[in-house]
Design a protein around this motif. Sequence first.
Motif, mmCIF file in Angstrom:
data_model
loop_
_atom_site.group_PDB
_atom_site.id
_atom_site.type_symbol
_atom_site.label_atom_id
_atom_site.label_comp_id
_atom_site.label_asym_id
_atom_site.label_seq_id
_atom_site.Cartn_x
_atom_site.Cartn_y
_atom_site.Cartn_z
ATOM 1 N N ILE A 1 94.938 55.992 46.781
ATOM 2 C CA ILE A 1 96.171 56.237 47.192
ATOM 3 C C ILE A 1 96.527 55.839 48.981
ATOM 4 O O ILE A 1 97.143 55.240 49.235
ATOM 5 C CB ILE A 1 96.291 57.856 47.238
ATOM 6 C CG1 ILE A 1 96.317 58.139 45.633
ATOM 7 C CG2 ILE A 1 97.527 58.241 47.872
ATOM 8 C CD1 ILE A 1 96.179 59.626 45.491
ATOM 9 N N ARG A 2 95.330 56.121 49.721
ATOM 10 C CA ARG A 2 95.225 55.407 51.029
ATOM 11 C C ARG A 2 95.257 54.102 50.893
ATOM 12 O O ARG A 2 96.195 53.476 51.747
ATOM 13 C CB ARG A 2 93.987 56.110 51.720
ATOM 14 C CG ARG A 2 93.915 57.647 51.898
ATOM 15 C CD ARG A 2 92.621 58.168 52.135
ATOM 16 N NE ARG A 2 92.882 59.424 52.688
ATOM 17 C CZ ARG A 2 92.978 59.634 54.030
ATOM 18 N NH1 ARG A 2 93.072 58.903 54.715
ATOM 19 N NH2 ARG A 2 93.237 60.888 54.461
ATOM 20 N N ARG A 3 94.519 53.271 50.229
ATOM 21 C CA ARG A 3 94.502 51.982 50.311
ATOM 22 C C ARG A 3 95.947 51.420 49.843
ATOM 23 O O ARG A 3 96.537 50.730 50.624
ATOM 24 C CB ARG A 3 93.450 51.386 49.383
ATOM 25 C CG ARG A 3 93.591 49.723 49.348
ATOM 26 C CD ARG A 3 93.021 49.264 47.974
ATOM 27 N NE ARG A 3 93.629 49.624 46.834
ATOM 28 C CZ ARG A 3 93.378 49.255 45.618
ATOM 29 N NH1 ARG A 3 92.483 48.382 45.601
ATOM 30 N NH2 ARG A 3 94.054 49.772 44.614
ATOM 31 N N ASP A 4 96.653 51.938 48.666
ATOM 32 C CA ASP A 4 97.815 51.568 48.381
ATOM 33 C C ASP A 4 98.910 51.760 49.348
ATOM 34 O O ASP A 4 99.790 50.845 49.639
ATOM 35 C CB ASP A 4 98.008 51.974 47.051
ATOM 36 C CG ASP A 4 97.301 51.632 46.025
ATOM 37 O OD1 ASP A 4 96.668 50.471 46.168
ATOM 38 O OD2 ASP A 4 97.234 52.144 44.852
ATOM 39 N N THR A 5 98.720 52.754 50.102
ATOM 40 C CA THR A 5 99.909 52.914 51.256
ATOM 41 C C THR A 5 99.696 52.235 52.403
ATOM 42 O O THR A 5 100.612 51.533 52.717
ATOM 43 C CB THR A 5 99.384 54.659 51.539
ATOM 44 O OG1 THR A 5 99.473 55.590 50.589
ATOM 45 C CG2 THR A 5 100.577 54.910 52.917
ATOM 46 N N ALA A 6 98.464 51.806 52.569
ATOM 47 C CA ALA A 6 98.152 50.907 53.714
ATOM 48 C C ALA A 6 98.812 49.529 53.440
ATOM 49 O O ALA A 6 99.491 48.920 54.108
ATOM 50 C CB ALA A 6 96.416 50.970 54.248
ATOM 51 N N LEU A 7 98.469 49.254 51.981
ATOM 52 C CA LEU A 7 98.864 47.784 51.766
ATOM 53 C C LEU A 7 100.529 47.724 51.679
ATOM 54 O O LEU A 7 101.188 46.673 52.150
ATOM 55 C CB LEU A 7 98.413 47.570 50.376
ATOM 56 C CG LEU A 7 97.160 47.158 50.393
ATOM 57 C CD1 LEU A 7 96.601 46.993 48.930
ATOM 58 C CD2 LEU A 7 96.312 46.043 51.296
ATOM 59 N N ARG A 8 101.114 49.010 51.297
ATOM 60 C CA ARG A 8 102.479 48.986 51.041
ATOM 61 C C ARG A 8 103.017 48.896 52.526
ATOM 62 O O ARG A 8 104.241 48.228 52.775
ATOM 63 C CB ARG A 8 103.016 50.293 50.576
ATOM 64 C CG ARG A 8 104.111 50.184 49.638
ATOM 65 C CD ARG A 8 104.517 51.262 48.921
ATOM 66 N NE ARG A 8 103.985 52.668 49.673
ATOM 67 C CZ ARG A 8 103.200 53.320 48.865
ATOM 68 N NH1 ARG A 8 102.694 53.102 47.790
ATOM 69 N NH2 ARG A 8 102.936 54.664 49.673
ATOM 70 N N CYS A 9 102.543 49.641 53.658
ATOM 71 C CA CYS A 9 103.052 49.595 54.814
ATOM 72 C C CYS A 9 102.765 48.192 55.565
ATOM 73 O O CYS A 9 103.540 47.801 56.147
ATOM 74 C CB CYS A 9 102.255 50.438 55.745
ATOM 75 S SG CYS A 9 102.723 52.265 55.322
ATOM 76 N N LEU A 10 101.517 47.480 55.154
ATOM 77 C CA LEU A 10 101.423 46.192 55.700
ATOM 78 C C LEU A 10 102.486 45.262 55.356
ATOM 79 O O LEU A 10 102.978 44.402 55.736
ATOM 80 C CB LEU A 10 100.020 45.752 55.183
ATOM 81 C CG LEU A 10 98.961 46.084 56.251
ATOM 82 C CD1 LEU A 10 97.476 45.847 55.557
ATOM 83 C CD2 LEU A 10 98.744 45.661 57.680
ATOM 84 N N GLU A 11 102.818 45.237 53.858
ATOM 85 C CA GLU A 11 103.800 44.522 53.390
ATOM 86 C C GLU A 11 105.108 44.831 54.183
ATOM 87 O O GLU A 11 106.003 43.934 54.358
ATOM 88 C CB GLU A 11 104.109 44.950 51.840
ATOM 89 C CG GLU A 11 102.925 44.124 51.302
ATOM 90 C CD GLU A 11 102.608 44.709 49.530
ATOM 91 O OE1 GLU A 11 103.457 45.237 49.153
ATOM 92 O OE2 GLU A 11 101.398 44.436 49.298
ATOM 93 N N ALA A 12 105.452 45.898 54.299
ATOM 94 C CA ALA A 12 106.766 46.506 54.976
ATOM 95 C C ALA A 12 106.755 45.954 56.407
ATOM 96 O O ALA A 12 107.931 45.827 56.873
ATOM 97 C CB ALA A 12 106.868 48.039 54.747
ATOM 98 N N HIS A 13 105.961 46.073 57.191
ATOM 99 C CA HIS A 13 105.748 45.767 58.524
ATOM 100 C C HIS A 13 105.205 44.436 59.059
ATOM 101 O O HIS A 13 105.626 44.138 60.068
ATOM 102 C CB HIS A 13 105.328 47.091 59.370
ATOM 103 C CG HIS A 13 105.945 48.267 58.928
ATOM 104 N ND1 HIS A 13 107.228 48.726 58.992
ATOM 105 C CD2 HIS A 13 105.424 49.596 58.011
ATOM 106 C CE1 HIS A 13 107.607 49.785 58.656
ATOM 107 N NE2 HIS A 13 106.377 50.305 58.162
ATOM 108 N N CYS A 14 104.342 44.185 58.162
ATOM 109 C CA CYS A 14 103.648 42.931 58.724
ATOM 110 C C CYS A 14 103.878 41.626 58.071
ATOM 111 O O CYS A 14 103.304 40.400 58.089
ATOM 112 C CB CYS A 14 102.097 43.171 58.826
ATOM 113 S SG CYS A 14 101.457 44.292 60.018
ATOM 114 N N GLU A 15 104.611 41.433 57.092
ATOM 115 C CA GLU A 15 105.159 40.573 56.237
ATOM 116 C C GLU A 15 105.661 39.423 57.145
ATOM 117 O O GLU A 15 106.461 39.753 57.943
ATOM 118 C CB GLU A 15 106.071 40.768 55.276
ATOM 119 C CG GLU A 15 106.561 39.716 54.117
ATOM 120 C CD GLU A 15 105.144 39.653 53.217
ATOM 121 O OE1 GLU A 15 104.991 40.791 52.464
ATOM 122 O OE2 GLU A 15 105.023 38.418 52.939
ATOM 123 N N GLY A 16 104.908 38.402 57.155
ATOM 124 C CA GLY A 16 105.281 36.898 58.008
ATOM 125 C C GLY A 16 104.427 36.790 59.241
ATOM 126 O O GLY A 16 104.417 35.859 60.039
#
Lengths: 479, 479
Positions: B386-401
């Motif tokens: 759950i923690r890893r998936d949350t971190a990945l989701r946040c990275l996609e949301a905020h660090c994409e690009g």
Amino acid sequence: MNNQLDRNSDIPLYQQIEQIIKEKILKGEWPVGTKIPSQRKLASIFCVNRSTVTAAIDELTAEGLLEGKRGGGTKVTKYTWSGLASGPALDWTSYVRSGIHRPNSLTIQEINRQEVKKEIIRLGTGELSPELLPYRDMKTILRHAEAEKLTLGYEEPKGNRYTREVIKDRLEQKGVSVSPDSILIVSGALQALQLISIGLLKRKSAVLTERPSYLYSLHVFQSMEMKLCGIPADEKGLDPAVIPACKKQCGADLLYTIPTFHNPTGRQMTEERKKELIRISKQQCLPIIEDDAYGDLWIDGPPSPPLKAFDQDGNVLYVGTLSKTVSPGLRIGWVAGPEPVIERLADIKMQTDYGSSSLSQWAAAKWMESGLYEKNLARIRNKLKIRRDTALRCLEAHCEGIASWEKPSGGFYIWVTFHKPLQIHTLFEKALKKNILINPGTLYDQEARQSIRLSYSYASLSDLEKGIRTIAELARELM
Amino acid sequence: MNNQLDRNSDIPLYQQIEQIIKEKILKGEWPVGTKIPSQRKLASIFCVNRSTVTAAIDELTAEGLLEGKRGGGTKVTKYTWSGLASGPALDWTSYVRSGIHRPNSLTIQEINRQEVKKEIIRLGTGELSPELLPYRDMKTILRHAEAEKLTLGYEEPKGNRYTREVIKDRLEQKGVSVSPDSILIVSGALQALQLISIGLLKRKSAVLTERPSYLYSLHVFQSMEMKLCGIPADEKGLDPAVIPACKKQCGADLLYTIPTFHNPTGRQMTEERKKELIRISKQQCLPIIEDDAYGDLWIDGPPSPPLKAFDQDGNVLYVGTLSKTVSPGLRIGWVAGPEPVIERLADIKMQTDYGSSSLSQWAAAKWMESGLYEKNLARIRNKLKIRRDTALRCLEAHCEGIASWEKPSGGFYIWVTFHKPLQIHTLFEKALKKNILINPGTLYDQEARQSIRLSYSYASLSDLEKGIRTIAELARELM
């Protein structure tokens, strides 16, 4: 390995042993170059006749897995199945030999090997006898484990805060006033020395210490290319007056002392000497490590306060431990000293083992704050008195006229010096043949070839009696 | 020190603070030369206005106990009451500076200082969140303490026999077949490295390792005058093909690797690479330390067996630990390898700390043999997913690009690399101002100036979200 043998099997024992050793070699547990245990030792491990072992070794030698070296025992050869096609094998032996830290002395290695045997009478062991260890109280503490005071995560660099506060209170009772910020929890007193050796000193430093001293039996400073310089001591402890000259001569950077119930002499430094030592330390700008491992173990009355109690300048690093009073296995000790020094040592401790066991730290605090520690001490002091008096009585009965000793008023040790020269190592070996283990004086001072450290803390009363009588007989023969 | 203040007293706070500091100086806790905490820090320690601290410091300076150094903070001076008449005082500062072992890097010291603060969001911490630690199960184990399996005396040099047998069984489940005689119990994986550094290597030795690597953030080898040589790695782990050239170039004596859920990259070495690495290790006579601290923490499915499972020649020293799965505070890890090597390391361990806590060793065995360990792992794997998936989701949301990263399939870490150059230390400081603590990539590779190690094991889900969003905003500003 013994429990791998099937004594009801149709396969002969020598073939089973051959197979067990072969597996160890082929799995790399005994890599190329390993000197395997002697045939005598293997016979004792497997509980078989030596001829059975010889048959197994012969087979393995014929297969090319082992090679007998003249005088050098039997070694695993390069010619293994897996090694056959691929050139030279990794030579772990050179790694084992080339490490920076020195191996334990051969005598200590031998003592370590022998003392696990059930039939051995341990007259030199510096620990409480299992019958003196407080199993019931430890069980009580664990049973009442309250999770809220337990830490499962990493502790602060200096150790659990609450435990340090409890230690502070105990030190206060001894006249030592320090704050918890000036205390570092370590995994026993030996680790304190290890941290000091890599944290506060340069290579080639020199450390002054009483001669004889426990410190000579360790390699903690020597492995970092430091040297020890012995200073004389009498029944009042080390003589501070000689320190300036000794310091100058060997360029000492530190002094290590066990002022109370000294290891191995059992001596107690007088209060006057302590004050003089503090004065000299200040005058000479010479820091002191005070090892107070035995201070709580008085027999005839409380000793004078530790050196640290007279230290107004932060020149003393005070080292304490629960190993000699509660449980060596707990691995809990402490260092108290100036904050910048404690912070440096804490940083290195974090870098080498990330702190001491939080379970042990928690249990240590419980021992001290619950009152069980004091209750346990009272019990142990009584037992030690009986043991010491028995040892002294046996010495008088059997060693009168051939040796001299002083009566210790606490701690574990009597330093016995024979009146005439004798081969101390022969005494060690002859005693061992009779299943008695002694610590030769040479472990604590190369020159102490006529002394032994007698410990009355470990062996039972009857073993003490029997052991001392036998040692006296052997010594008489050798002198 | 704060709890020494009496806020109801008639004595003004600044005078109380003056008194507290004076005592610390006069008792030698802050010896001559000590740099005292900054006024800002003292104000925060005492929970008072900075002006109150300034008043106290001014008084002490007027009394000659403190001295302000331009740019160097405030120091304790030689002119103390006790020091006045007796010439120069002992200069601990030179001892603290001259020790052999290097201090922690300034960034790590800063991280250590900051992470104890309650309000800090810890995005870099490599440990389980307190909410994931199994307090209840530990309590259960302690409550059922059966005294007969507990040891209060010293353990065998390699550690408690029973615990080693339990570890042997666990290793067997991973395909690693070793006997208890080939296992040494240590106080966490870091201590294994410490023992190897002083036990198996000469000064000036070289150690190969993945770059980046956790090993670069330690000084365990460097403090013994050894150097690290980085070897490249990709998403399949380190590349064994380059080892011969690297070994030749830097004269390497050892290779350190974290093949499974690498720290800091989160990568997993493929089985093919593992076999190839073993082949190269044999061909090159190059011993390997395999650090398997994270191997049990798979999220998407079990990893391939450890390197050690493919090692038929005893070339691999396998290191495991309970610190990442049960409790860092327990301080229990193990090394498995050839018997002569394990014996050498055991001898050094005895010489530096006389073995690991027997209480911890006992608890470790209980954890593993009771089944609680596996039960706990299952729970933690779920939570980490759950923690890893949350971190990945946040990275996609905020660090994409603006950054790239790989999805780890286990362990604690995501290695995030920004696309454009930025001052990583400025990012660290700006994040800290917003109460977010990150681990800059430069801790693990000097050249990794555009990367950070993101850990999803410690911060809460909402803190992960908030932290990653903030870091992304700050990085955008800096790029």
